[in-house]
Design an enzyme around this catalytic site. Sequence first.
Site, short mmCIF file in Angstrom:
data_model
loop_
_atom_site.label_atom_id
_atom_site.label_comp_id
_atom_site.label_asym_id
_atom_site.label_seq_id
_atom_site.Cartn_x
_atom_site.Cartn_y
_atom_site.Cartn_z
N ASP A 132 0.84 -1.20 0.00
CA ASP A 132 0.00 0.00 0.00
C ASP A 132 0.88 1.25 0.00
OD1 ASP A 132 -2.38 1.74 0.74
OD2 ASP A 132 -3.27 -0.24 0.94
N HIS A 186 -3.78 6.00 3.19
CA HIS A 186 -4.54 4.80 2.79
C HIS A 186 -3.98 3.54 3.46
CE1 HIS A 186 -5.92 1.65 -0.10
NE2 HIS A 186 -6.95 2.45 -0.27
N ASN A 243 -13.50 -0.65 -7.14
CA ASN A 243 -14.59 0.29 -6.85
C ASN A 243 -15.27 0.76 -8.13
OD1 ASN A 243 -13.83 0.07 -4.15
ND2 ASN A 243 -12.49 1.87 -4.27
N SER A 250 -11.16 -1.34 -0.73
CA SER A 250 -9.87 -1.27 -0.01
C SER A 250 -10.05 -1.52 1.48
CB SER A 250 -9.24 0.12 -0.18
OG SER A 250 -8.69 0.26 -1.46
#
Length: 377
Positions: A128, A164, A255, A322
């Site tokens: 990430d 994130h 998404n 996520s």
Amino acid sequence: MKKLFTVWLALVLLAIPVSVGADAGGNDQSQDYLIQFNGPASKGLIKAFGVDEGDILHTYDHLPVVHVNLTENQARGLANHPHITTVEENAEVKALGQTVPWGIPHVQGTAAQDAGYTGAGLKVAILDTGIDRNHEDLFENVKGGHSVFTDAANRDPFYDADGHGTHVAGTVAAVDNDLGVVGVASQAELYAVKVLNNSGSGSYAGIAEGIEWSINNGMDIINMSLGGSQSSSILKQFSDLAYEEGLLVVAAAGNSGNRGGNNDTVGYPAKYDSVIAVAAVDQNNNRATFSSTGPAVEISAPGVSILSTTPGNNYAAFNGTSMASPHVAGVAAQVWQAKPELSNVELRNLLNETAVNLGRSNQFGHGLVQSLDAIQQ
Ligand SMILES: [Ca+2]
Ligand SMILES: [Ca+2]
């Protein structure tokens, strides 16, 4: 004024013998109190009760309040004094307490924790934007990391300007303590593998490097809350290699869903057979409208209004597949701790078999992942 002064003196004189008597009785253990005056604070009044200067710990500026060590009888005497409105023990202040995000019990993470399965000993690589390893609710579990970037701004895997990765890490393994939030696998070991830069962007080459690092460094589980719409034979080969090497590979489905939920929009690497594609649901087990759909969707997890850690000892609620993927990674850590004899393939099958069916497999896969049911199967 004169009258008040007289009353005050009389009470002091009355109070002192009580205090002395208490000392003689051995009840002289002092403890700290906060006392408030109904006029200006008076050290003289406090000392009149036999309190030493050294026991007056602090006089506040903005309120007529004094922090002071008192015996029980001194406290009682002062409490009865007309110039004093309040005498209270200085209570220990605890942190505001820990919030359990809704997704944790929703996947039976809390029940599995209560049964003793916290993911302890399992290594989870978070591919990430990095993890803020100084976060108060993460630092105990962040055990290492690697950045695929060499530039000064991005080469530190523990610097997460985007936030994130820190959020994803918290859902997997925020610490079970008196503050912040708690993750699914609250004692799993987190590894910050920075494959996305501080703007949240990366490349398939970087993800491949992160997967290779995970294989080389003995990771058990890889979480990839990332993806792209374009396939890459190199990324596929690295994902397959990790799976063949015995790692469980979990990724966000994507998404790119729409309201109808009929399109084939699962991204890569989630779409590869070697990678578990995780869809997002809300608290009512409705599919999040953004959650990608298609035959590659394998399992579902919470992905709407997910509270977790963000850099700088902060917390925030985010939406996305996520956020769903790390719920599955955390459950996998709990179940693998309970059943270490399982291969990654067996673990994956068990998670799928014990998921709660939510309906159309193109939207929910096998359904909502369930930790305790998998452990007890
Ligand atoms: Ca916590
Ligand atoms: Ca897949």
